[in-house]
Scaffold this active site. Structure first.
Site, PDB file in Angstrom:
ATOM      1  N   ALA A   1      22.979   7.340 -15.272  1.00  0.00           N
ATOM      2  CA  ALA A   1      21.986   5.997 -15.192  1.00  0.00           C
ATOM      3  C   ALA A   1      22.613   4.840 -14.275  1.00  0.00           C
ATOM      4  CB  ALA A   1      21.968   5.379 -16.688  1.00  0.00           C
TER       5      ALA A   1
ATOM      6  N   GLY B   1      22.650  11.257 -16.879  1.00  0.00           N
ATOM      7  CA  GLY B   1      21.273  11.676 -16.358  1.00  0.00           C
ATOM      8  C   GLY B   1      21.560  12.528 -15.232  1.00  0.00           C
TER       9      GLY B   1
ATOM     10  N   GLU C   1      21.612  15.891 -16.891  1.00  0.00           N
ATOM     11  CA  GLU C   1      20.209  16.033 -17.378  1.00  0.00           C
ATOM     12  C   GLU C   1      19.267  16.530 -16.514  1.00  0.00           C
ATOM     13  OE1 GLU C   1      20.090  13.457 -21.271  1.00  0.00           O
ATOM     14  OE2 GLU C   1      20.236  12.290 -19.476  1.00  0.00           O
TER      15      GLU C   1
ATOM     16  N   GLU D   1      27.721   9.870 -22.225  1.00  0.00           N
ATOM     17  CA  GLU D   1      27.205   8.884 -22.947  1.00  0.00           C
ATOM     18  C   GLU D   1      27.612   8.216 -24.153  1.00  0.00           C
ATOM     19  OE1 GLU D   1      23.802  10.711 -20.343  1.00  0.00           O
ATOM     20  OE2 GLU D   1      25.712  11.249 -21.529  1.00  0.00           O
TER      21      GLU D   1
END
Length: 706
Positions: free
Chosen positions: A63, A104, A107, A127
């Site tokens: 992020a 992210g 991901e 996270e």
């Protein structure tokens, strides 16, 4: 401004290259550009496969932290939308993971059909360290691709794994063989997939394999991490999300993940952990000092003193591949100190964290000497001798004479005046405090004490050096105890006083432990050594003489030779690692209270918490007002990384902001009235605390000007 992605074609392979320095943070612009290029590739009938790559050394850092707390993070296309669309691709998508793929970024790699990775690739979902969970499918796709045990460990710890481990788990489909350009190799791999008719993959078609999981797997896992996750909200939600992956189809699992993500975001723990994330980065910014100031080269280091602290300091540099010379005038102590260093490495090797070759590599960087002339050419020397001003002045007088011009002369003092030490040299601009915390090879905090004459390049060099040896640097000003130990003083004082008023060491420690601290104040005192704190008080007797009860119980224990764990008795009795309460300490407290006319009573847990923690906060406010710390978050970094303050509270100043400064002030004023002469003596609200309450502001809104 250049585009955050670049689109290119190589025969029938489309390459989308992320180019959003410094870490390809998945902000709105990058998400939009990535999705647009992806749709472009899908619409082109001449494209058979897609490669997603990076123009930088990292694949993707996750992020965009600049979007935290704002609307941009959820602005469409948000990250889950982008990733879900990628997963639906009818054409094979290859993630070309050349470096770190975090949060992210991992991901993103998980939704691709295939993952091609280089030797520097690492995969992680950190996270949980921000008080949240992976919110773009990580908790649902990772268990499907790599199994539940690895997924749980990665998601609840936040620790990344190597490319080797990722390949073993099935996350990496092909490794780069390190010949030729990485991206060219990734394109060749994608072409091979097309030529072989490789199919597309979707986690929606996969279920989580639970056949080998023991019946009590999740319950046992919860117990195994309970100690390290104490007081934190997110780890349990991470587990619940992975449990959901085991029973729900992907779409429903993603929905459940999203619900748990929102639950985490709206907690004090998430606010606290994100506060610390930004605080650590802010701490390297020193008012009035240009961060681009050229640094001095640190290629050779010397440490004065071969005791526990000196050896621990030396190990930090040895671990970073920097040669170290340890100097001690006592040859026998020097030999013992070198052996302790070797033994420490041997223990690490037995745990499998170092190879024997790595141990020898570190030891080859270590030299020892009893002659100051041997360290004349070092770039940095750190004094770690006994905490006594006269001894330290003698050392620095000698260093001033023998060290080369431009060498940084640092003291590891934990309380003493760095300016007074610098004054005995002809180069006070080269003198700085580098306060390591014990054990120095383990504790992450480094208080960098800026003297009134310390040169800017010495400050910047010290910050860079701290980062090179994997420490968290916080620059502070000169005063007794600096930030950490000065804030500790009222905290410790109130705990000691509470014993005289009727509390027991076990009660005080329980309250503080239940609050989230790594250990209570009396357990910490026994561990650090009651003799150590006594000798520190010897230097400030004139400042505490007006309070006849000041730490008197600790002084009595010192007089009895009860120094804590090292002697088997302190506030507690020790038999090996076992600790038990000592009724003699309660008797001693009763005798001192009678002698001083202190009325004993039942003390509530709430009073213990307020009198210790709130006075810690109050001292932090005074330190801010004096400019000893540049921002309240610096105090938080010091306390969470050096004193075991719970990260789920974000540090004492963040905790105060969370509960309201008016709450803290009201309690201090209450005890000022209730405790009579003692309250008048010590419960004086810091003027800054009073001003901020009056203005309706928080500590985080106050910054010391340069």
């Amino acid at each position: 401004m250049s585009a955050p992605t670049h689109y290119a074609t190589h025969a029938n392979i489309a390459v989308i290259t992320m180019d959003s320095p410094p870490v390809n943070g998945l902000g709105h612009a990058l998400r939009r550009s990535l999705l647009d290029d992806f749709e472009r590739a899908l619409a082109d009938d001449g494209i058979a496969a897609i490669v997603i790559a990076s123009a930088g050394k990292l694949f993707c850092g996750g992020a965009d932290i600049s979007e935290f707390g704002g609307d941009s993070a959820l602005r469409e296309p948000n990250l889950p939308q982008v990733l879900n669309r990628l997963e639906e691709s009818p054409k094979p998508v290859v993630a070309a993971v050349n470096g770190m793929a975090l949060g992210g970024g991992m991901e993103l790699a998980l939704v691709c059909d295939y993952r091609f990775a280089g030797a520097a690739a690492r995969f992680g979902l950190p996270e949980v360290n921000l008080g949240i969970l992976p919110g773009a499918g990580g908790t649902q796709r990772l268990p499907r691709l790599a199994g539940v045990p690895l997924a749980l460990e990665m998601i609840t710890s936040g620790r990344p794994i190597s490319v080797d481990k990722a390949q073993q788990a099935g996350l990496v489909d092909r490794r780069h063989n390190d010949t030729g350009e990485f991206l060219d190799a990734a394109i060749t791999y994608a072409a091979e997939l097309v030529d072989s008719g490789a199919s597309v993959h979707s986690c929606a078609t996969l279920s989580v394999d639970t056949t080998d999981l023991p019946d009590n797997f999740f319950a046992d896992f919860r117990r195994s991490i309970a100690r390290r996750t104490r007081g934190l909200y997110a780890p349990e939600r991470c587990i619940q999300a992975v449990e959901a992956a085991c029973t729900l189809p992907l779409a429903e699992g993603l929905q459940r993940e999203g619900e748990l993500f929102i639950e985490c975001m709206n907690t004090p723990q998430a606010r606290a952990q994100q506060h610390l994330f930004f605080a650590e980065r802010a701490a390297t910014k020193v008012p009035g000092v240009d961060p681009k100031t050229p640094v001095r080269n640190i290629e050779k280091v010397a440490v004065i003193g071969s005791g526990t602290m000196g050896g621990g300091i030396a190990m930090n540099f040895l671990n970073a591949g920097i040669p170290v010379t340890v100097l001690d005038l006592n040859a026998e102590a020097l030999e013992r100190g070198a052996e302790v260093i070797r033994n420490n490495y041997a223990i690490t090797a037995k745990k499998g964290k170092l190879t024997e070759a790595q141990v020898e590599q570190r030891m080859e960087l270590l030299t020892t000497t009893t002659e100051y002339a041997s360290i004349a050419g070092v770039d940095l020397v750190i004094e770690a001798v006994f905490e006594n001003m006269d001894i330290k002045k003698k050392v620095f007088t000698t260093l001033d004479e023998v060290c080369k011009p431009g060498a940084i002369l640092a003291t590891n003092t934990s309380t003493l005046d760095v300016d007074e030490i610098a004054a005995v040299t002809k180069r006070p601009q080269d003198v700085i405090g580098l306060h390591f915390f014990s054990p120095a090879n383990v504790m992450r905090l480094l208080e960098i004490v800026r003297g009134k004459a310390t040169a800017d390049d010495v400050i910047v060099t010290s910050i860079k050096m701290a980062q090179a040896i994997k420490k968290i640097p916080v620059v502070v000003g000169v005063c007794f105890g600096f930030v950490g130990n000065r804030m500790l003083e009222p905290y410790s004082r109130e705990a000691s006083r509470l014993l005289l008023e009727g509390a027991t060491p076990a009660q005080v420690d329980r309250v503080l432990y239940d609050f989230g601290l790594a250990m209570g104040i009396f357990s910490m005192g026994d561990l650090a050594g009651i003799d150590v704190s006594f000798l520190v008080r010897e230097g400030i007797r004139d400042q505490i003489a007006h309070d006849p009860g000041y730490q008197k119980i600790s002084d009595k224990l010192y007089a009895l030779g009860r120094y804590g764990q090292k002697t088997g008795r302190g506030f507690y009795i020790y038999e090996g690692r076992e600790r038990q309460e000592d009724p003699e300490v309660v008797t001693l407290a009763e005798e001192i209270a009678a002698e001083l006319g202190i009325e004993r009573r039942e003390i509530s847990d709430q009073e213990i918490l307020e009198r210790t923690i709130y006075m810690l906060i109050n001292e932090g406010a005074q330190i801010l007002d004096e400019g000893i710390a540049y921002r309240s978050s610096d105090c938080d970094i010091v306390y969470c990384n050096g004193y075991g303050f719970p990260i789920g509270r974000g540090g004492p100043m963040q905790y105060a902001d969370e509960i309201g400064l008016d709450t803290v002030l009201a309690a201090i004023e209450k005890y000022r009235q209730q405790l009579g002469a003692y309250g008048e003596m010590w419960f004086k609200p810091a003027p800054l605390l009073q001003r901020l309450v009056k203005e309706g502001k928080q500590f985080k809104q106050y910054t010391v000007k340069s």
